[in-house]
Motif scaffolding. Sequence first.
Motif, mmCIF file in Angstrom:
data_model
loop_
_atom_site.group_PDB
_atom_site.id
_atom_site.type_symbol
_atom_site.label_atom_id
_atom_site.label_comp_id
_atom_site.label_asym_id
_atom_site.label_seq_id
_atom_site.Cartn_x
_atom_site.Cartn_y
_atom_site.Cartn_z
ATOM 1 N N ALA A 131 0.831 -1.207 0.000
ATOM 2 C CA ALA A 131 0.000 0.000 0.000
ATOM 3 C C ALA A 131 0.861 1.251 0.000
ATOM 4 N N GLY A 132 1.952 1.252 0.779
ATOM 5 C CA GLY A 132 2.842 2.408 0.825
ATOM 6 C C GLY A 132 3.511 2.657 -0.512
ATOM 7 N N THR A 133 3.949 1.560 -1.161
ATOM 8 C CA THR A 133 4.583 1.703 -2.479
ATOM 9 C C THR A 133 3.594 2.277 -3.495
ATOM 10 N N TRP A 134 2.364 1.794 -3.422
ATOM 11 C CA TRP A 134 1.321 2.294 -4.326
ATOM 12 C C TRP A 134 1.082 3.788 -4.105
ATOM 13 N N VAL A 135 1.032 4.198 -2.836
ATOM 14 C CA VAL A 135 0.816 5.609 -2.507
ATOM 15 C C VAL A 135 1.952 6.461 -3.068
ATOM 16 N N LEU A 175 14.323 -0.585 -0.795
ATOM 17 C CA LEU A 175 14.397 -1.128 -2.148
ATOM 18 C C LEU A 175 13.087 -0.918 -2.908
ATOM 19 N N LEU A 176 11.953 -1.037 -2.207
ATOM 20 C CA LEU A 176 10.656 -0.881 -2.872
ATOM 21 C C LEU A 176 10.489 0.504 -3.472
ATOM 22 N N ILE A 177 11.016 1.509 -2.791
ATOM 23 C CA ILE A 177 10.931 2.861 -3.348
ATOM 24 C C ILE A 177 12.335 3.352 -3.731
ATOM 25 N N GLY A 178 13.138 2.373 -4.152
ATOM 26 C CA GLY A 178 14.528 2.657 -4.512
ATOM 27 C C GLY A 178 14.772 2.766 -6.005
ATOM 28 N N PRO A 179 15.619 1.882 -6.558
ATOM 29 C CA PRO A 179 16.061 2.048 -7.955
ATOM 30 C C PRO A 179 14.942 1.969 -8.976
ATOM 31 N N TYR A 234 14.276 9.135 -12.918
ATOM 32 C CA TYR A 234 14.601 8.181 -11.865
ATOM 33 C C TYR A 234 15.633 8.762 -10.883
ATOM 34 N N GLN A 235 15.713 8.133 -9.739
ATOM 35 C CA GLN A 235 16.606 8.586 -8.662
ATOM 36 C C GLN A 235 18.041 8.199 -8.975
ATOM 37 N N SER A 236 18.941 8.954 -8.368
ATOM 38 C CA SER A 236 20.344 8.550 -8.409
ATOM 39 C C SER A 236 20.580 7.446 -7.387
ATOM 40 N N THR A 237 21.615 6.677 -7.600
ATOM 41 C CA THR A 237 21.948 5.587 -6.668
ATOM 42 C C THR A 237 22.212 6.135 -5.270
ATOM 43 N N ASP A 238 22.903 7.268 -5.205
ATOM 44 C CA ASP A 238 23.187 7.863 -3.884
ATOM 45 C C ASP A 238 21.899 8.204 -3.145
ATOM 46 N N ASN A 239 20.880 8.617 -3.911
ATOM 47 C CA ASN A 239 19.603 9.023 -3.298
ATOM 48 C C ASN A 239 18.941 7.852 -2.588
ATOM 49 N N TRP A 240 18.747 6.748 -3.322
ATOM 50 C CA TRP A 240 18.004 5.654 -2.668
ATOM 51 C C TRP A 240 18.854 4.894 -1.652
#
Length: 566
Positions: A43-47, A87-91, A102-108
């Motif tokens: 649910a959090g990932t979906w949000v 990881l779910l809200i990562g790469p 998309y995010q940078s690796t340092d970000n996630w």
Amino acid sequence: MNRESSSYLPTFNSIWHSQKWPQMSEFARSISRLLFIVIFFAAGTWVVYFTGGTGYAYPYVILLPILLSTVWFGLPGAILGAVAGGLLIGPLMPLNVSTDTYQSTDNWLARIAFFLLIGVFSAGIFQSLRLANQRHLHALEIDHKTGLGTQAALNRDLKRLLRRTSQDNPPSSAILLVRMQDLWEILQSMGADTAEQVVKDLAKQITQNIEIPHQVYRFSKSELAILFSVESQEEVDRQEKVGAVFDIAKRVGEEETVVKGIPFRVQIVAGSYLIRDNDQNPEIVINRARTGLSVAIENNVPYRRYDPMFDQKTAERVQLIARVRDGLVKQQFQLFYQPKICMRTGRHVGSEALLRWFDQDNRMVMPGLFMPKVESTSLIDPVTRFVIAKACENIKSHNLMSVSINFAIDNLMNSALIEDLGRIVASYGVSPESLEIEITEGALIRDPEQAKTAVRSLRDQGFKVSLDDFGTGYSSFQYLTHLPLSGLKIDRAFVENLETSADARTIMESMISMAKALKLEVTVEGIETEEQRKIVTDLGADLVQGFHYSRPLPLTEYQQWAKARS
């Protein structure tokens, strides 16, 4: 595991175990929690995705399942939850969904580190709280002086036992509530440490002698509770096994226990309850065992098992007490007077005031039906104050001779009543010498020192104080030399056989002679024949009362009787 630490009861593992799924196993409960966390993560990932990506504030909703993982699974849950959430809200999660950035690796990776920091820190806090609660629970559930479980532990184990009873088919169980009647005397004479050691030793001896699965608890300062199994198909057999556990407790109490080089024996009184399959409330189970104990104490017997009739009698007692209160308000009570006769002159010299109750239908309620119940409640104070006030009112308005009234045990222990008595009498313009207080030996036995203080206070205020029902208690002679009494009344039980028994006459003569030696005025009650009157007169009695002269009379009839005798 030795018998002292073993128990047939379920073990309480942690205050943090959820009670929402009581019918699930620990494994099933863990799987349910894990699924719940997975749903939260999804649910959090979906949000996060549908609110625009990680570039907005919503990524932090992932902290909720991470914290749940921490609460339910500790440090491992915190670490795994933090990594999974990161990881779910990562790469694979865009920084901005609309622009497909998309995010940078340092970000996630930084976010995972932050989640790990939050998770580990929270795990430490929750672990500290868990340990603090466990210490608090341990303090509540363990009596630190004896090492026994407390009443809180008993409630906890009963809840689990009753839940098992409703789900499975465990062996029958019972509870025995044991009171150490003379522990207070040990406490007063030897101190708290000795009394606590006596309790500890008694519990240990009981545990060592009971062979069936059981647990002993420190229910109160002077009470132990024993929870145990009674495997049997027959009700009678189960009740016999419960009685056998009481026999063990009683025998242990009677055995000599040496504490600090001093031998002690403990008088045991107990009540029991055999737990039923439909019982659900621990408090009701305990109260039923206590009801058995109360009935045992009230009837002066060592043991009673709970009987449903006790509840009915209790309800009837409550209703009767309510009726007595109502009767006082509606002035349904009045005093009857039984004359006292001086043996030296043969003249009437006073009376004993006796309480009589006429209900709403003007039918007399026999004193034996309500007075014993009134005496065991706080209602005895207003009832006694009514008797005092009514007696004083009649003494003043009808010029009555000396009137004696009866004090119950709780009256003598009531310092406020003792202190008020002189003021009450004075408010009616009556002198203390006109009122005699009759006390029972039970008050002396309950608390000799307080009784002595109360009697001395009454005597200092000018009241006569006599010992009623002399000879029917346990230690009459012992108290006579220590109390500032003015007289004693010999019970009617010693009068019945005077005409036929030489032994009865010898006993009566001994009691009268002893009282005379102590300069006490002797009243003999229950005189019903001329021969009895002659015998007690010859033996030296000062005053008598009984049906030979008159039954208790209403005030008007008593005045007529007294006038006819003058």
